[in-house]
Scaffold this motif. Structure first.
Motif, PDB file in Angstrom:
ATOM      1  N   ASP A  57       0.810  -1.217   0.000  1.00 57.85           N
ATOM      2  CA  ASP A  57       0.000   0.000   0.000  1.00 57.85           C
ATOM      3  C   ASP A  57       0.844   1.269   0.000  1.00 57.85           C
ATOM      4  OD1 ASP A  57      -2.505  -1.399   0.173  1.00 57.85           O
ATOM      5  OD2 ASP A  57      -2.024  -1.813   2.268  1.00 57.85           O
ATOM      6  N   ALA A  58       2.163   1.122   0.014  1.00 58.91           N
ATOM      7  CA  ALA A  58       3.029   2.306   0.090  1.00 58.91           C
ATOM      8  C   ALA A  58       2.891   3.189  -1.137  1.00 58.91           C
ATOM      9  CB  ALA A  58       4.481   1.872   0.264  1.00 58.91           C
ATOM     10  N   GLU A  77      -6.518   8.760  -2.651  1.00 58.26           N
ATOM     11  CA  GLU A  77      -7.610   8.766  -1.668  1.00 58.26           C
ATOM     12  C   GLU A  77      -8.554   7.591  -1.855  1.00 58.26           C
ATOM     13  OE1 GLU A  77      -9.519  12.516  -2.021  1.00 58.26           O
ATOM     14  OE2 GLU A  77      -7.830  13.675  -1.237  1.00 58.26           O
ATOM     15  N   LEU A  78      -8.707   7.110  -3.082  1.00 59.30           N
ATOM     16  CA  LEU A  78      -9.610   5.994  -3.333  1.00 59.30           C
ATOM     17  C   LEU A  78      -9.051   4.673  -2.801  1.00 59.30           C
ATOM     18  CD1 LEU A  78     -10.736   6.834  -6.987  1.00 59.30           C
ATOM     19  CD2 LEU A  78     -11.939   7.309  -4.852  1.00 59.30           C
ATOM     20  N   ALA A  79      -7.750   4.617  -2.564  1.00 61.88           N
ATOM     21  CA  ALA A  79      -7.140   3.393  -2.040  1.00 61.88           C
ATOM     22  C   ALA A  79      -7.338   3.234  -0.540  1.00 61.88           C
ATOM     23  CB  ALA A  79      -5.646   3.366  -2.362  1.00 61.88           C
ATOM     24  N   VAL A  80      -7.725   4.306   0.137  1.00 61.46           N
ATOM     25  CA  VAL A  80      -7.990   4.331   1.586  1.00 61.46           C
ATOM     26  C   VAL A  80      -6.963   3.489   2.357  1.00 61.46           C
ATOM     27  CG1 VAL A  80     -10.441   4.885   1.447  1.00 61.46           C
ATOM     28  CG2 VAL A  80      -9.742   2.511   1.291  1.00 61.46           C
ATOM     29  N   VAL A  81      -5.695   3.812   2.161  1.00 64.04           N
ATOM     30  CA  VAL A  81      -4.627   3.025   2.782  1.00 64.04           C
ATOM     31  C   VAL A  81      -4.649   3.135   4.308  1.00 64.04           C
ATOM     32  CG1 VAL A  81      -3.139   3.160   0.766  1.00 64.04           C
ATOM     33  CG2 VAL A  81      -3.011   4.950   2.502  1.00 64.04           C
ATOM     34  N   GLU A  82      -5.302   4.175   4.842  1.00 59.96           N
ATOM     35  CA  GLU A  82      -5.329   4.345   6.292  1.00 59.96           C
ATOM     36  C   GLU A  82      -6.089   3.225   6.983  1.00 59.96           C
ATOM     37  OE1 GLU A  82      -6.280   6.615   4.162  1.00 59.96           O
ATOM     38  OE2 GLU A  82      -4.898   8.321   4.339  1.00 59.96           O
ATOM     39  N   TYR A  83      -7.126   2.706   6.334  1.00 56.31           N
ATOM     40  CA  TYR A  83      -7.910   1.647   6.973  1.00 56.31           C
ATOM     41  C   TYR A  83      -8.268   0.507   6.031  1.00 56.31           C
ATOM     42  CZ  TYR A  83     -11.199   5.220   5.214  1.00 56.31           C
ATOM     43  OH  TYR A  83     -11.836   6.169   4.457  1.00 56.31           O
ATOM     44  N   VAL A  84      -7.430   0.281   5.006  1.00 56.39           N
ATOM     45  CA  VAL A  84      -7.685  -0.836   4.099  1.00 56.39           C
ATOM     46  C   VAL A  84      -7.491  -2.174   4.813  1.00 56.39           C
ATOM     47  CG1 VAL A  84      -5.314  -0.901   3.211  1.00 56.39           C
ATOM     48  CG2 VAL A  84      -7.199  -1.747   1.793  1.00 56.39           C
ATOM     49  N   GLU A  85      -6.548  -2.229   5.757  1.00 55.98           N
ATOM     50  CA  GLU A  85      -6.349  -3.464   6.506  1.00 55.98           C
ATOM     51  C   GLU A  85      -7.576  -3.802   7.346  1.00 55.98           C
ATOM     52  OE1 GLU A  85      -4.043  -5.684   6.516  1.00 55.98           O
ATOM     53  OE2 GLU A  85      -2.625  -4.733   5.147  1.00 55.98           O
TER      54      GLU A  85
END
Length: 422
Positions: free
Chosen positions: A154-155, A161-169
């Motif tokens: 996810d780096a 913004e569409l990848a929502v890396v902050e809470y994808v896990e």
């Protein structure tokens, strides 16, 4: 007449050698008050320091000299203003051996090293088990193999913004915990009018409809999920089976697509076998039976995540994974036997094997899929078996779809490594 001088009872008699130590010690506190233990070498244990025995008489001159010194001693003590305890307490001195002193010194040195942050010079001891394990790894070549690092997939999407890396896990943890809640069970024994082959024909036709309308891949996977979940709740006749498929795809299009096909389009694609009213009525019935639960974890949501974890990714492997997954979803036994996340992980694992990619299952894939190779082998063998027999099957919707050039014609590729040979 006895000419010996009688001393007061409250003043204990001190030996001159002891007086010397008293003078050197100054006003130090008694040992019992400060709680220290004094170590002496080869000194007998003294139970009381309150009194010492006098030296035997050695002559008149010596005796008079002793008496004069004893008389002058209280006067000297009075001048120094040294107070004495009238009731002297008993002090016990514990004498340790040389070995105990050496061990105590080592413990103190070790404590100082720990507090100061310095490493100890003591050699590390190894158990027999650790030595044998290390030798076994060295013999197998594992000791020299570099440890693989888990790649942060996810780096690269940190600014997306569409990848929502902050809470994808957290999203995928939720998918894993809820996928069993909507998992399809073996419902065919309850159906008296349809069988597994009829379901396969329906799914193959829906794949062609999906391809003709150029819909999103999410729509196809949700359509198949809605069909299976509805068939597990109600007995359906053979004539209604296609109507269930059309209405399920209409619902999936409304949920996933920006521009969903209209009811008339589905009427036309089914050669007007059903009316506008019948399609909408079945759509409403499906929603009521499924209690409007359309947000489910299909194999697609796991596929996109697991394909991303095959670092580095390539289009050929991606198309092969989707081909194996869609071909597998046509098989009823595979759908009811494995959960969506395992089907997705096994599709990626089988695709890597089929194309001869090495290493097949990395630590990054283990981390993001949470599956080991042993957990995936059985399902992956089934997927490759279905793919090998697809050309002999009459249902060729998935085969034609992935034989096109825009999907890399992966359905026509020969296997580089057969999983059954592993």
């Amino acid at each position: 007449m006895d000419s010996r001088i009688v001393l007061p009872s409250h003043l204990p008699i001190k030996d001159p050698e002891e007086q010397k130590h008293k003078k050197d010690g100054g006003n130090r506190k008694p040992l019992q008050e400060i709680g220290n233990m004094v170590n002496f070498h080869n000194v007998p244990i003294i139970k009381s320091l309150g009194a010492l025995s006098l030296v035997p008489d050695g002559g008149v001159a010596d005796k008079k000299m002793k008496e004069e010194e004893l008389v002058k001693e209280p006067e000297a003590r009075a001048q120094k203003k040294v107070t004495y305890n009238p009731n002297p307490e008993t002090v016990i001195i514990i004498i340790s051996s040389d070995e105990e002193e050496e061990a105590d010194d080592k413990r103190q040195m070790k404590k100082k090293r720990v507090l100061s942050g310095k490493k100890t010079s003591r050699k590390k001891k190894y158990s027999l088990t650790s030595v044998l394990t290390a030798r076994s790894k060295a013999a197998c070549g594992l000791a020299t193999r570099p440890r693989e690092q888990v790649v942060n997939i996810d780096a690269a999407d940190a600014d997306n913004e569409l990848a929502v890396v902050e809470y994808v896990e957290e999203i995928y943890k939720f998918y894993r915990t809820t996928e069993d809640e909507y998992r399809v069970f073996d419902y065919m024994p309850l159906q008296s009018h349809i069988n597994e082959k009829m379901r396969m024909i329906l799914i193959d036709w829906l794949v062609e409809v999906h391809n003709k309308f150029e819909l999103l891949p999410e729509t196809l996977y949700l359509t198949i999920d809605l069909v299976d979940r509805y068939l597990s709740t109600k007995i359906v006749s053979r004539k209604e089976l296609q109507l269930v498929g059309i209405s399920s795809m209409l619902l999936a299009c409304k949920y996933e697509e920006i521009w969903a096909p209209e009811v008339n389009d589905f009427m036309s694609i089914s050669d007007n076998a059903y009316t506008h009213k019948q399609i909408l009525a079945m759509e409403k019935e499906i929603l009521l039976k499924l209690e409007w639960n359309l947000t489910v974890a299909t194999p697609y949501v796991f596929l996109v995540r697991f394909i991303k974890a095959t670092v580095p990714t390539d289009k050929e492997m991606e198309h092969m994974a989707f081909y194996l997954a869609e071909n597998g979803l046509m098989q009823y036994q595979l759908v009811v036997s494995y959960c969506p996340s395992l089907i997705a992980a096994a599709s990626v694992y089988a695709a890597l094997h089929y194309l001869g990619r090495t290493p097949v299952w990395t630590d990054t894939l283990k981390h993001y899929t949470d599956y080991s190779e042993e957990q995936l082998k059985e399902c992956a063998k089934m997927l490759i078996k279905f793919q090998m027999t697809a050309k002999e099957n009459k249902m060729k919707g998935v085969l034609r779809k992935f034989s096109s050039s825009d999907r890399g014609a992966v359905a026509l590729l020969p296997p580089a490594m057969h999983l059954n040979e592993q």
